[in-house]
Design a protein around this motif. Structure first.
Motif, PDB file in Angstrom:
ATOM      1  N   ARG A 352      -8.510  -2.258  31.244  1.00  0.00           N
ATOM      2  CA  ARG A 352      -8.058  -2.091  29.868  1.00  0.00           C
ATOM      3  C   ARG A 352      -8.404  -0.707  29.362  1.00  0.00           C
ATOM      4  O   ARG A 352      -7.621  -0.088  28.632  1.00  0.00           O
ATOM      5  CB  ARG A 352      -8.708  -3.161  28.994  1.00  0.00           C
ATOM      6  CG  ARG A 352      -8.414  -2.978  27.511  1.00  0.00           C
ATOM      7  CD  ARG A 352      -9.164  -3.993  26.680  1.00  0.00           C
ATOM      8  NE  ARG A 352      -8.953  -3.742  25.257  1.00  0.00           N
ATOM      9  CZ  ARG A 352      -9.517  -4.453  24.290  1.00  0.00           C
ATOM     10  NH1 ARG A 352     -10.317  -5.458  24.605  1.00  0.00           N
ATOM     11  NH2 ARG A 352      -9.278  -4.175  23.029  1.00  0.00           N
ATOM     12  N   VAL A 417      -2.118  -3.898  24.197  1.00  0.00           N
ATOM     13  CA  VAL A 417      -3.385  -3.404  24.744  1.00  0.00           C
ATOM     14  C   VAL A 417      -4.555  -3.998  23.968  1.00  0.00           C
ATOM     15  O   VAL A 417      -5.565  -4.399  24.548  1.00  0.00           O
ATOM     16  CB  VAL A 417      -3.423  -1.871  24.702  1.00  0.00           C
ATOM     17  CG1 VAL A 417      -4.817  -1.353  25.067  1.00  0.00           C
ATOM     18  CG2 VAL A 417      -2.399  -1.284  25.657  1.00  0.00           C
ATOM     19  N   LEU A 420      -5.412  -7.500  25.058  1.00  0.00           N
ATOM     20  CA  LEU A 420      -5.858  -7.746  26.428  1.00  0.00           C
ATOM     21  C   LEU A 420      -7.300  -8.227  26.452  1.00  0.00           C
ATOM     22  O   LEU A 420      -8.176  -7.684  25.776  1.00  0.00           O
ATOM     23  CB  LEU A 420      -5.746  -6.473  27.262  1.00  0.00           C
ATOM     24  CG  LEU A 420      -4.346  -6.095  27.784  1.00  0.00           C
ATOM     25  CD1 LEU A 420      -4.413  -4.764  28.499  1.00  0.00           C
ATOM     26  CD2 LEU A 420      -3.819  -7.169  28.712  1.00  0.00           C
ATOM     27  N   ARG A 494      -1.073  -9.333  29.569  1.00  0.00           N
ATOM     28  CA  ARG A 494      -0.702  -8.318  30.565  1.00  0.00           C
ATOM     29  C   ARG A 494       0.796  -8.372  30.874  1.00  0.00           C
ATOM     30  O   ARG A 494       1.432  -7.341  31.082  1.00  0.00           O
ATOM     31  CB  ARG A 494      -1.530  -8.501  31.842  1.00  0.00           C
ATOM     32  CG  ARG A 494      -2.991  -8.140  31.669  1.00  0.00           C
ATOM     33  CD  ARG A 494      -3.740  -8.225  32.976  1.00  0.00           C
ATOM     34  NE  ARG A 494      -5.151  -7.906  32.765  1.00  0.00           N
ATOM     35  CZ  ARG A 494      -5.658  -6.677  32.834  1.00  0.00           C
ATOM     36  NH1 ARG A 494      -4.848  -5.670  33.104  1.00  0.00           N
ATOM     37  NH2 ARG A 494      -6.938  -6.460  32.635  1.00  0.00           N
TER      38      ARG A 494
END
Length: 657
Positions: A352, A417, A420, A494
């Motif tokens: 990440r 993002v 995540l 993802r």
């Protein structure tokens, strides 16, 4: 018994992902084809703003020379200006005269003495200061217009098959630069562990190969692209030697030398850098690669700035560094995006933190793009009207729209993002295991590996066969990697990020195509200035140049075919004398009952102004004091009556003043 070590195949779900990837790339390729198909041959960047004699002019006596005026500097050779008589024979001396003075870019060619009356064709072909070929043709007449058998090439310079191949090579050179520079920047700045991942290595190496091959193709195609238009001339060593002496040839050859340094950078990045374990040595090597890579990347970007739009026009000393920054920002953004896409789909795992670092890098690149893009827009467009009224402005609006779409998709990616989950403990693998898995995971299925591991021999047998033990260790590492990838593929966050990045990449393909077309299109500022120059030249008075016109007619009756020859002297505003000759097809005078003439200036809503000529003798009519109050393009209409019921009206546009 020794068995061959199985290799990991695609993880579950990979097939569907690859199908979606292929579909999106096919759509992007179709859009790319549409953009390139609409582009046509490269547009002129140096425009012809005036000539002496002017296009379509009728002069009383043959001029001693022909002069051409351009909007910017051009490269002239002995064959750049050719003057051809009605039979297609060259009637100029072939010696180009540089008549430039201050900001006026003018070249001339002397004509042979004693030229007869008739229509002459001026064909010109040259290369503008920003490396693009330009060409054109116009005619003027001595005494009176005549028929001409001059046949000019159907395909303009820079067009045809050679132009299409040159455009493809330009696109591939940009794409290779973006992948090479952006991929290297992604590894160094965002994902150092990616230096040991085979798919990422292959991506950057292919970027280098693409840029190198495209640069060689541009160098070989340059001579036929700007001169002959014949594909076979790519092997003309004399033409290649001439290209190397030009600014564009120097830029392309410099790019090849810099690509040699780039090859060393790639070798170190995926060799010593990927294997380095000592933290201090790794940091020192990172700094050295970042510094050296930036210098090489800026040098390669400078080869475009040296030879294209930035090197000519307003403020080239500022425009060239700005153009280099613009290209580097594009590469960092779109090249990094490509590397991230490959990592998300092909690498066993991506942290990440690496995605977050790329997100910050992309944001900084967009800021640089915005700042440099605003300056470039002002420099190349100049006025608001040019954004909508010129092809360059319209393409620029399309590019801005695509960038806005990319920024929007990037914002969606940043949201993915943030959602995540952190990778679980133990997810990290050694660089060696990651490299082995990445190399083999596309070729063997996970089920095959699991079956092989399940059939392991006893411990004493493994101890007796160290090679077999090492083989099984690799198999277990590959299975573990495949299991982690399977778990990663099942992560909805993802999966959402992969889809978002894939969409960004598809839009980036089209954006790069529009940018390629934009660099081969005449800047809006140049186009508008050339238009104003042509308008000024067209409005200039041309004294003592009679207008001679020959018009065929057919009234449909007996003796109803022939030609009307008109002479308007001196062919300017104010009073003029008009002579009309009515001739049979064999050239003899034809007696007709009536001839009438009228003049209309549609642009100013003037007319029709009637003229009733007097018959002087058989086939000869005349009128004096024909008043044309304003300069411009007048519509001249001639009515010929050959009997009580047979008549026809023919017309012709003539330029007055």
């Amino acid at each position: 018994m020794t068995t061959t070590a199985p290799r990991l195949g695609p993880a579950p779900g990979r097939g569907h992902a690859l199908v979606r990837l292929v579909r999106l790339l096919l759509v992007a390729a179709a859009l790319l084809g549409t953009v390139l198909a609409a582009a046509g041959p490269a547009s002129a960047h140096a425009a012809l703003t005036g000539s002496d004699p002017q296009d379509g002019a009728v002069v009383a006596t043959a001029p001693k020379e022909v002069n051409l005026t351009f909007s910017e500097e051009v490269a002239m050779s002995d064959d750049s200006i050719r003057v051809l008589d009605p039979a297609g024979k060259r009637v100029d001396t072939g010696e180009i005269q540089n008549l430039c003075s201050g900001s006026v870019i003018r070249y001339g060619v002397a004509l042979l003495p004693g030229l007869p009356d008739g229509t002459y064709t001026v064909a010109w072909q040259t290369v503008s200061a920003d490396s693009h070929p330009v060409s054109g043709a116009f005619t003027f007449s001595v005494g009176a217009p005549s028929t001409t058998s001059v046949a000019l090439p159907d395909t303009p310079v820079g067009g045809g098959l050679v132009g299409a191949l040159y455009g493809i090579a330009r696109y591939l050179s940009y794409a290779g630069f973006v992948v090479l520079v952006g991929g290297g920047a992604f590894v160094l700045a965002c994902w150092p562990r990616g230096a040991a991942v085979r798919p990422v290595q292959r991506l950057v190496v292919r970027g280098w190969l693409t840029l190198t091959a495209a640069t060689l193709a541009l160098l070989l195609l340059r001579h036929p692209y700007t001169k002959t238009g014949k594909l076979g001339d790519v092997f003309d060593l004399g033409g290649l030697r001439a290209v190397l002496e030009t600014k564009t040839g120097a830029a392309l050859s410099s790019r090849l030398l810099l690509l040699g340094a780039a090859a060393l950078f790639v070798a170190v990045l995926f060799g010593a850098y990927a294997r380095r374990r000592d933290e201090k040595e790794h940091k020192d090597l990172t700094f050295g690669l970042a510094l050296g890579g930036t210098v090489v990347a800026a040098g390669i970007a400078g080869t475009w700035a040296l030879a294209e739009h930035a090197s000519t026009g307003l403020q080239p000393g500022i425009a060239m560094p700005v153009d280099i920054l613009h290209l580097l920002a594009v590469a960092a953004w779109l090249g990094g995006l490509t590397a991230l896409l490959v990592a998300l789909y092909r690498a066993p795992s991506v942290e990440r933190s690496a995605v977050e670092r790329y997100s910050n890098l992309a944001f900084g690149s967009v800021v640089v793009l915005a700042a440099t893009g605003i300056y470039q827009t002002w420099r190349q467009v100049g006025t608001w009207s040019a954004l909508t009224d010129t092809r360059y402005g319209q393409l620029l609006l399309v590019k801005v729209g695509l960038v806005a779409v990319l920024v929007g998709i990037g914002w969606v990616s940043r949201r993915w993002v943030r959602r995540l989950a952190e990778r679980p403990v133990g997810a990290e693998t050694s660089d060696a295991a990651t490299s082995d898995a990445a190399t083999s995971e596309d070729e063997v299925s996970e089920d095959e590996v699991s079956a092989e591991v399940a059939a392991e021999p006893e411990a004493d047998e493994r101890e007796a066969d160290p090679e077999r033990a090492a083989q099984l260790a690799r198999q277990r590492a590959a299975v573990a990697t495949a299991q982690r990838k399977k778990a990663r593929d099942a992560d909805p966050e993802r999966a959402g990020l992969r889809r978002s990045v894939l969409t960004e990449a598809a839009v980036a393909v089209v954006l790069l195509a529009v940018t390629t077309v934009l660099t081969s299109t005449e800047p809006a500022r140049t186009e508008e200035e050339a238009g104003r120059g042509r308008a000024t030249a067209g409005a200039a008075a041309v004294p003592n140049r009679p207008v001679d016109v020959r018009l065929p007619f057919d009234t449909g009756g007996v003796d109803g075919k022939g030609t009307v020859q008109l002479t308007l002297d001196p062919g300017r505003t104010g009073a003029n004398a008009l002579h009309i000759y009515v001739l049979r097809p064999n050239g003899r005078a034809l007696d007709v009952p009536e001839v009438k003439v009228s003049f209309t200036l549609k642009a100013k809503d003037i007319g029709p102004l009637p003229v009733l000529p007097d018959r002087i003798q058989t086939g000869h009519w005349t009128a004096s004091g024909v008043q044309l109050p304003m300069a411009g393009e007048w519509l001249m209409q001639v009515t010929v009556r050959t009997s009580e019921i047979d008549q026809t009206t023919i017309e012709k546009n003539v330029k007055i003043g």
